[in-house]
Design an enzyme around this catalytic site. Structure first.
Site, short mmCIF file in Angstrom:
data_model
loop_
_atom_site.label_atom_id
_atom_site.label_comp_id
_atom_site.label_asym_id
_atom_site.label_seq_id
_atom_site.Cartn_x
_atom_site.Cartn_y
_atom_site.Cartn_z
N TYR A 41 8.75 4.68 -19.44
CA TYR A 41 7.46 5.26 -19.07
C TYR A 41 6.34 4.57 -19.85
O TYR A 41 6.48 4.33 -21.05
CB TYR A 41 7.43 6.77 -19.40
N GLU A 43 2.51 5.14 -19.16
CA GLU A 43 1.17 5.49 -18.68
C GLU A 43 0.11 4.82 -19.55
O GLU A 43 0.21 4.84 -20.78
CB GLU A 43 0.95 7.01 -18.72
N ASP A 187 -8.99 -6.71 1.98
CA ASP A 187 -7.57 -6.35 1.90
C ASP A 187 -6.79 -7.55 2.42
O ASP A 187 -6.73 -7.81 3.62
CB ASP A 187 -7.31 -5.11 2.76
N THR A 213 -0.85 -6.47 -1.14
CA THR A 213 0.55 -6.19 -1.45
C THR A 213 1.15 -7.44 -2.09
O THR A 213 0.53 -8.51 -2.12
CB THR A 213 1.36 -5.85 -0.18
N LYS A 216 4.71 -9.46 1.00
CA LYS A 216 4.62 -10.07 2.33
C LYS A 216 4.63 -11.60 2.18
O LYS A 216 5.62 -12.13 1.70
CB LYS A 216 3.36 -9.56 3.06
N ARG A 222 8.33 -5.46 -3.72
CA ARG A 222 7.56 -4.48 -2.95
C ARG A 222 6.55 -3.82 -3.89
O ARG A 222 6.93 -3.20 -4.88
CB ARG A 222 8.50 -3.44 -2.37
N1 DSN Z 1 3.56 -2.21 7.44
C1 DSN Z 1 2.66 -3.28 7.09
C2 DSN Z 1 2.66 -4.35 8.11
O1 DSN Z 1 3.69 -4.56 8.71
O2 DSN Z 1 1.66 -5.02 8.31
C3 DSN Z 1 1.30 -2.79 6.84
O3 DSN Z 1 1.35 -1.71 5.97
#
Ligand code: DSN
Length: 403
Positions: A41, A43, A187, A213, A216, A222
């Site tokens: 932990y 924080e 974003d 994120t 991707k 993740r």
């Molecule tokens: N689920 C993601 C995507 O496939 O673009 C977006 O959150």
């Protein structure tokens, strides 16, 4: 559970993963996500934690922060956001009050749930207006967005998409934001890897806040992170903790540090360039096979196929392709008349295929296989034949051999 994991490994090895938000993380990233830092932990932030015993996790988080700053050239980075939606929530929490106005792109035009969709927290807590894609060209219409911004005077303009295949010019958005005295948020969840490699322009010089994120195109664990201008650093940090999150996922932060390091290599830059080359080859193959692409093509890692001319919904197309071993997601197209659960399109992408080492010849072969399945969607025999070809192709480009 061991059997279920084996089943998923088999699926990832033996199907064509073409969902543009998915990828194959490196073994180092996988190992970090399964490491002992899951037990801790922490924080707070490095050097200022609420719990003791944080010496090592402080180093891990500082490494992730420093590498994110080096990779993207930003003033400040917060690497604790658990997901892209939470990164966006923290950004709003930092600079907006409930009832403030956001200007963004709607989901059916390629935006994201957390950009103000009515069933999402962002649609409930903020007043949301949308700019749109031009009906004919199906690309962003900066002049119309400018007029909408002048009409609604948003406090925050959100640029960034889950299903937009074209390059984004950030400068006009900065101008529009300045004209109406709004903050600008980008974003970049989908195109973050392309940006890290210099294959797509970066919003960092233009946007007040950049969210992303890490799993991707970036190909990390993740999770998510936030970058911002120096004057917003405290507000962003306080929004993440104690604003919307408590204990950070230190094992995932360790994996983010690894992913940022991997993204600094020449090999990674070549990988991102190849993603785009592969997407172009796939798009050309699909178009040659008579599939209409929204906006007529792609500049990025993904494309949107309009299936209306084939009298096929996105849902049915994705199901047919899955039977043939090709995994895509159904997706709305701009001005879609179908609800999102059915949709008129699919959204194929190339990041995961490119990680396997596939190049333009394989993209042409995959486009041909997709066209055969889609144009003969009433024929299960075609799907069975294509499935065999998919398995042979996957065997030539193995992945996770040592797992
Ligand atoms: N689920 C993601 C995507 O496939 O673009 C977006 O959150």
């Amino acid at each position: 559970m061991a059997a279920v994991l084996a089943e998923e490994l088999d699926r990832q090895r033996n199907t064509l993963v073409m969902i543009p938000s998915e990828n194959y993380a490196s073994k180092a990233v996988l190992q970090a996500q399964g490491c002992i830092m899951t037990n801790k932990y922490a924080e707070g932030y490095p050097g200022a934690r609420w719990y003791n015993g944080c010496g090592a996790v402080d180093k891990a988080e500082q490494l992730a922060i420093d590498r994110a700053k080096e990779l993207f050239g930003c003033d400040h980075a917060n690497v604790q956001a658990h997901t892209g939606s939470q990164a966006n929530m923290a950004a709003y929490y930092a600079v907006l009050d409930p009832g403030d106005t956001i200007l963004s792109l709607s989901v059916d035009h390629g935006g994201h749930l957390s950009h103000g969709q009515p069933t999402n927290f962002s649609g409930r807590y903020y007043r949301v207006h949308h700019y749109a894609l031009d009906r004919d060209s199906e690309v962003l219409d900066y002049e119309s967005a400018r007029k909408i911004a002048q009409l609604y005077r948003p406090k925050l303009i959100v640029i960034g998409f889950s299903a937009y295949p074209r390059v984004i010019d950030w400068e006009p958005w900065r101008e529009i934001a300045d004209e109406v005295n709004a903050l600008l948020m980008a974003d970049i969840a989908h195109i973050v890897g392309l940006i890290a490699a210099g294959v797509h322009p970066s919003p960092v010089p233009y946007a007040d806040i950049v969210t992303s994120t890490t799993h991707k195109t970036l190909r990390g664990p993740r999770g998510a992170f936030i970058m911002c201008k120096r004057h917003l650093a405290d507000a962003i940090d306080r929004a993440i903790f104690p604003g919307i999150q408590a204990g950070p996922l230190m094992h995932v932060i360790a994996a983010k540090a690894i992913a940022f390091k991997e993204a600094m290599t020449d090999e990674y830059r070549e990988y991102q360039q190849q993603i785009v080359k592969n997407a172009k080859a796939l798009a050309e193959g699909l178009e040659a096979g008579g599939i209409r692409l929204v906006s007529g093509g792609t500049d990025t890692h993904l494309m949107l196929c309009d299936l209306r001319p084939l009298t096929l919904s996105g849902r049915d197309a994705a199901n047919c392709l899955e039977e043939a071993g090709i995994i895509v997601n159904k997706n709305c197209i701009p001005y879609d008349h179908q609800p999102p659960a059915i949709a008129s399109g699919i959204r194929p992408g190339t990041p995961a295929l490119t990680t396997r080492g596939m190049k333009e010849p394989e993209m042409r072969q995959i486009a041909d296989m997709m066209v055969r399945v889609l144009r003969n969607w009433r024929d299960p025999q075609v799907r069975a034949e294509v499935k065999k070809e998919v398995e042979a192709l996957c065997e030539r480009f193995p992945v996770y051999e040592d797992l």
